[in-house]
Write a protein that holds these residues in place. Sequence first.
Motif, PDB file in Angstrom:
ATOM      1  N   GLY B 155      61.019  49.265  81.175  1.00 40.42           N
ATOM      2  CA  GLY B 155      60.845  47.836  80.914  1.00 40.42           C
ATOM      3  C   GLY B 155      60.462  47.631  79.453  1.00 40.42           C
ATOM      4  N   TYR B 156      60.188  46.368  79.068  1.00 39.18           N
ATOM      5  CA  TYR B 156      59.846  46.081  77.658  1.00 39.18           C
ATOM      6  C   TYR B 156      58.588  46.824  77.216  1.00 39.18           C
ATOM      7  CZ  TYR B 156      63.294  42.348  77.474  1.00 39.18           C
ATOM      8  OH  TYR B 156      64.464  41.648  77.477  1.00 39.18           O
ATOM      9  N   ILE B 157      57.614  46.894  78.130  1.00 38.37           N
ATOM     10  CA  ILE B 157      56.345  47.524  77.742  1.00 38.37           C
ATOM     11  C   ILE B 157      56.534  49.011  77.464  1.00 38.37           C
ATOM     12  CG2 ILE B 157      53.984  48.087  78.552  1.00 38.37           C
ATOM     13  CD1 ILE B 157      54.064  45.355  80.020  1.00 38.37           C
ATOM     14  N   ARG B 158      57.302  49.669  78.315  1.00 40.24           N
ATOM     15  CA  ARG B 158      57.527  51.104  78.093  1.00 40.24           C
ATOM     16  C   ARG B 158      58.394  51.335  76.864  1.00 40.24           C
ATOM     17  NH1 ARG B 158      59.162  54.716  83.020  1.00 40.24           N
ATOM     18  NH2 ARG B 158      58.891  56.359  81.468  1.00 40.24           N
ATOM     19  N   VAL B 159      59.363  50.457  76.645  1.00 43.77           N
ATOM     20  CA  VAL B 159      60.195  50.585  75.432  1.00 43.77           C
ATOM     21  C   VAL B 159      59.292  50.473  74.202  1.00 43.77           C
ATOM     22  CG1 VAL B 159      61.955  49.413  74.017  1.00 43.77           C
ATOM     23  CG2 VAL B 159      62.337  49.745  76.461  1.00 43.77           C
ATOM     24  N   PHE B 160      58.394  49.501  74.258  1.00 36.63           N
ATOM     25  CA  PHE B 160      57.482  49.291  73.115  1.00 36.63           C
ATOM     26  C   PHE B 160      56.558  50.500  72.918  1.00 36.63           C
ATOM     27  CE2 PHE B 160      53.264  47.593  71.759  1.00 36.63           C
ATOM     28  CZ  PHE B 160      53.610  47.276  70.452  1.00 36.63           C
ATOM     29  N   LEU B 161      55.983  50.968  74.028  1.00 33.46           N
ATOM     30  CA  LEU B 161      54.981  52.042  73.911  1.00 33.46           C
ATOM     31  C   LEU B 161      55.606  53.417  73.688  1.00 33.46           C
ATOM     32  CD1 LEU B 161      52.463  50.986  76.731  1.00 33.46           C
ATOM     33  CD2 LEU B 161      52.149  50.771  74.269  1.00 33.46           C
ATOM     34  N   GLU B 162      56.784  53.632  74.287  1.00 30.90           N
ATOM     35  CA  GLU B 162      57.321  54.998  74.257  1.00 30.90           C
ATOM     36  C   GLU B 162      58.496  55.177  73.305  1.00 30.90           C
ATOM     37  OE1 GLU B 162      57.859  56.492  78.242  1.00 30.90           O
ATOM     38  OE2 GLU B 162      55.888  55.734  78.846  1.00 30.90           O
ATOM     39  N   ILE B 163      59.095  54.081  72.880  1.00 32.69           N
ATOM     40  CA  ILE B 163      60.217  54.214  71.929  1.00 32.69           C
ATOM     41  C   ILE B 163      59.820  53.688  70.550  1.00 32.69           C
ATOM     42  CG2 ILE B 163      62.638  53.594  71.436  1.00 32.69           C
ATOM     43  CD1 ILE B 163      62.475  55.188  73.998  1.00 32.69           C
ATOM     44  N   MET B 164      59.359  52.425  70.525  1.00 35.38           N
ATOM     45  CA  MET B 164      59.108  51.775  69.224  1.00 35.38           C
ATOM     46  C   MET B 164      57.918  52.400  68.488  1.00 35.38           C
ATOM     47  SD  MET B 164      61.561  49.723  69.437  1.00 35.38           S
ATOM     48  CE  MET B 164      61.474  48.726  67.975  1.00 35.38           C
ATOM     49  N   LEU B 165      56.789  52.482  69.147  1.00 33.56           N
ATOM     50  CA  LEU B 165      55.578  52.965  68.459  1.00 33.56           C
ATOM     51  C   LEU B 165      55.699  54.422  67.984  1.00 33.56           C
ATOM     52  CD1 LEU B 165      52.571  51.313  70.383  1.00 33.56           C
ATOM     53  CD2 LEU B 165      53.721  50.551  68.322  1.00 33.56           C
ATOM     54  N   PRO B 166      56.130  55.355  68.850  1.00 38.37           N
ATOM     55  CA  PRO B 166      56.201  56.746  68.365  1.00 38.37           C
ATOM     56  C   PRO B 166      57.179  56.924  67.201  1.00 38.37           C
ATOM     57  CG  PRO B 166      56.356  56.670  70.759  1.00 38.37           C
ATOM     58  CD  PRO B 166      56.465  55.268  70.282  1.00 38.37           C
ATOM     59  N   ASN B 167      58.198  56.059  67.126  1.00 38.03           N
ATOM     60  CA  ASN B 167      59.174  56.188  66.037  1.00 38.03           C
ATOM     61  C   ASN B 167      58.755  55.440  64.773  1.00 38.03           C
ATOM     62  OD1 ASN B 167      61.535  57.811  66.931  1.00 38.03           O
ATOM     63  ND2 ASN B 167      61.432  56.361  68.644  1.00 38.03           N
ATOM     64  N   SER B 168      57.605  54.787  64.813  1.00 36.83           N
ATOM     65  CA  SER B 168      57.206  53.965  63.653  1.00 36.83           C
ATOM     66  C   SER B 168      55.823  54.327  63.144  1.00 36.83           C
ATOM     67  CB  SER B 168      57.223  52.479  64.048  1.00 36.83           C
ATOM     68  OG  SER B 168      58.425  52.141  64.633  1.00 36.83           O
ATOM     69  N   LYS B 169      55.449  55.596  63.296  1.00 38.21           N
ATOM     70  CA  LYS B 169      54.103  56.005  62.883  1.00 38.21           C
ATOM     71  C   LYS B 169      53.861  55.735  61.401  1.00 38.21           C
ATOM     72  CE  LYS B 169      53.200  59.619  66.256  1.00 38.21           C
ATOM     73  NZ  LYS B 169      53.355  61.054  66.482  1.00 38.21           N
ATOM     74  N   THR B 170      54.887  55.953  60.599  1.00 36.79           N
ATOM     75  CA  THR B 170      54.738  55.749  59.154  1.00 36.79           C
ATOM     76  C   THR B 170      54.402  54.289  58.858  1.00 36.79           C
ATOM     77  OG1 THR B 170      56.464  57.383  58.917  1.00 36.79           O
ATOM     78  CG2 THR B 170      55.906  56.116  56.953  1.00 36.79           C
ATOM     79  N   ALA B 171      55.185  53.397  59.473  1.00 33.52           N
ATOM     80  CA  ALA B 171      54.974  51.963  59.225  1.00 33.52           C
ATOM     81  C   ALA B 171      53.611  51.522  59.721  1.00 33.52           C
ATOM     82  CB  ALA B 171      56.059  51.160  59.927  1.00 33.52           C
ATOM     83  N   ILE B 172      53.240  52.013  60.896  1.00 36.41           N
ATOM     84  CA  ILE B 172      51.957  51.595  61.472  1.00 36.41           C
ATOM     85  C   ILE B 172      50.792  52.152  60.643  1.00 36.41           C
ATOM     86  CG2 ILE B 172      50.468  51.873  63.517  1.00 36.41           C
ATOM     87  CD1 ILE B 172      53.151  51.501  65.112  1.00 36.41           C
ATOM     88  N   GLY B 173      50.955  53.388  60.171  1.00 38.07           N
ATOM     89  CA  GLY B 173      49.925  53.980  59.308  1.00 38.07           C
ATOM     90  C   GLY B 173      49.745  53.185  58.028  1.00 38.07           C
ATOM     91  N   THR B 174      50.850  52.811  57.410  1.00 36.47           N
ATOM     92  CA  THR B 174      50.772  52.046  56.161  1.00 36.47           C
ATOM     93  C   THR B 174      50.171  50.666  56.403  1.00 36.47           C
ATOM     94  OG1 THR B 174      52.781  53.159  55.519  1.00 36.47           O
ATOM     95  CG2 THR B 174      52.133  51.294  54.170  1.00 36.47           C
ATOM     96  N   ALA B 175      50.642  50.025  57.466  1.00 39.41           N
ATOM     97  CA  ALA B 175      50.117  48.689  57.788  1.00 39.41           C
ATOM     98  C   ALA B 175      48.614  48.767  58.062  1.00 39.41           C
ATOM     99  CB  ALA B 175      50.858  48.115  58.988  1.00 39.41           C
ATOM    100  N   SER B 176      48.193  49.847  58.722  1.00 35.33           N
ATOM    101  CA  SER B 176      46.756  50.012  59.021  1.00 35.33           C
ATOM    102  C   SER B 176      45.963  50.145  57.726  1.00 35.33           C
ATOM    103  CB  SER B 176      46.515  51.255  59.876  1.00 35.33           C
ATOM    104  OG  SER B 176      47.235  51.162  61.052  1.00 35.33           O
ATOM    105  N   LEU B 177      46.522  50.898  56.797  1.00 36.74           N
ATOM    106  CA  LEU B 177      45.824  51.090  55.518  1.00 36.74           C
ATOM    107  C   LEU B 177      45.698  49.759  54.770  1.00 36.74           C
ATOM    108  CD1 LEU B 177      44.598  53.274  53.659  1.00 36.74           C
ATOM    109  CD2 LEU B 177      46.803  53.411  52.539  1.00 36.74           C
ATOM    110  N   PHE B 178      46.794  49.010  54.739  1.00 37.13           N
ATOM    111  CA  PHE B 178      46.754  47.683  54.077  1.00 37.13           C
ATOM    112  C   PHE B 178      45.716  46.787  54.751  1.00 37.13           C
ATOM    113  CE2 PHE B 178      51.062  48.580  52.337  1.00 37.13           C
ATOM    114  CZ  PHE B 178      50.835  48.169  51.036  1.00 37.13           C
TER     115      PHE B 178
END
Lengths: 450, 253
Positions: B155-178
């Motif tokens: 479903g959307y939640i699993r797509v978000f948690l298991e596909i989108m987030l693991p593939n975007s660690k770089t973006a999330i790390g940078t956004a967290s730093l900002f």
Amino acid sequence: MENTARACVLAGNMNRELGTRMRANNRGAIPQGGNTMKKSVMICIVMLALIAVVIPAGAQTKLKVWFAVSGDSGETFKALLEKYKAANPNVSIEYSYSGNYADTATKVSAALLSNTAPDVALMAAGPLYTGARDDFFIESKLNDPDFNKDDIYPGVWDYAKYNGRICAVPYGISTQVMYYNKAIIEKAGINLKNPPKTWNEFLQVAKTAQTKGNITGTPDFWGFDVTDVPWLFKTMLNQNENSVISVKGTKISPAFNDDKGVEVANFWKKLIDEKVMPVGQHSNAEKKFLAGNLAFLAATSARISRWSKDPNLKIDAIPMPYFKRPSVALGGNVLVILAKDPKTKEAAWDLVKFLASKENQTSFALNTGYLPIRKSGLTLPEAKAAVTENPMYAIAFDQLDISWSYWHFEQMGTMDQLLAQAVDALERGALTPKAALDKAAKELQAEIDG
Amino acid sequence: MIFPFVWMMLSSFKTPADVYNYPPKWIPSSFKFTNYEEVFKKIPFIRFYANSIFVSVVQTVLQIAISAMGAFAFAKLEFPLKNKLFAFMQSSLFVPEIVTIIPLFLLAASAGLIDTYTGLIVAELNCAFTTLLIMSFFQTIPNELIDAAKVDGCGYIRVFLEIMLPNSKTAIGTASLFAFLTHWRSYMWPLIITNDVKMRTLPIGLKYLVTETGTEYQVLMAASVMAIVPVLIVYMLMEKEFVQSITLTGLKT
């Protein structure tokens, strides 16, 4: 009709009932009635005692106080608030540092809109938060016999006015002082026992200090500089009989660009042209002075207490030079009452009165570097001791007699910015002194006109 | 880049005379920790520090969680008024903080959030920039991958948690730093929303050391050195993601 009739019947029945009971009481129930009376009296006494004991404790007045002074000034102010609390157990005070002057202005503006404003605030431009909102409560309290408003310097009162009416109590007040480096003056062979009186005399002394007094050997050595340009420029304008702004009724307009104002601007340019003062390095002036690379510095009197504590600094001061008449512009902060309900306002006034008393305000002044605002404050032993120990205090205190201020108005901050820009333009030669002042006056007028 | 940092470190050991020396003196006359001791004497530094860490970390976590969900919605989902909402969110980036601070304060005051951690945290969750940053990474993830996951029953939640987030660690790390840096440095809102000294954060604490009668720069520098330690720790933790993000986007803080 029916309702009126029923009401009359009920009223009649009630009267009859009351009449029967009264007669019964009068007939033979006197002893019983006496006991009831005693009981009632006892209950009343107990109730009154409870009111006397419980209500005052529960009705403790709460005051919220914000202050825009930090460091030693903040600590001294907090100590005074604690002193008041200790002397007035029925008043609780919640106090808070509210940031520097600009931050406090934003915080107070937001708080006024949301009804969360403090009851008392120590802040700059205070009259814009009371008088401009048509709140002249302080004016109505000035004749309080415990306050003695005439003891406060008249020039200082002008700093607490809006539209000519007092709406604040001056508190942390300062003026600019002309400091000098003793070693430079000594090396240049200058005798400052008879200091230069006018700005032209001062220019010659500063030149001599520059040419003969270089104690560090640096090529970046100067005769004179100032830390706060608009402040000194306004002092000079008033000394040259220019009123800075013109007030007609409630209308304010710039007046600093008339012939007398241009004379001042021309003199400023002369300081640059004769290479006594560096171009546009005012923000660095204090560092240069403390490093021994500047002979004279015009800076706030608030530095006196701080610099006098440093044994490595050999600094003294002379009275501020002048053009036509001696005068110094005032700066600093004021106390305002922002409370709304009358009872809190009265309590706030009591606190303000305490803070602005001779002893407390003088103590605040001597501990922080601000100036005593009360003439009687200078007669206190601690003020006399300060003058004896440090003659710079005498210079600053004497200047209170010639202190001057214009009334607060909404665009006064903008005016200072425009004057700083005008002086910068004339120093760099981007505009002539007259053109620079005319431009500033035009822009200020546009701002006032909205 | 290293110059201001070295200057700050050295100044934290200087005496007042060293600070006002002109031309500037690089090396302090002695290396004593008296200025550091002064910081603790002058302000409740530990309290300010703890508040700053708590508020900044919670704000960062909340902001990144909201931004990532918003980014997923804008990048991969279709819903009514999507473009209008996106434009509205983007436009909020152009509004200066000082314009919104008073209306925001009125809202917070009416909600009873003065002198509360909720008031400190919630009002500063400005998610627009971090949403855009994460969204730009989410858009690079192929839709086929999402479709495949859906076929496998996600479903959307699993797509978000298991596909989108693991593939975007770089973006999330940078956004967290900002986000962390922005919240760590925040001054105006914490000042406006708090009156109680116990609720105040480090940037306000540093301001306590700046006085009208002259600032003791050496003490301020000592406090500033201690203040940047968490930022350095966060940077060290996120360094890899941060360098990668600069390579990919050209963004620098």
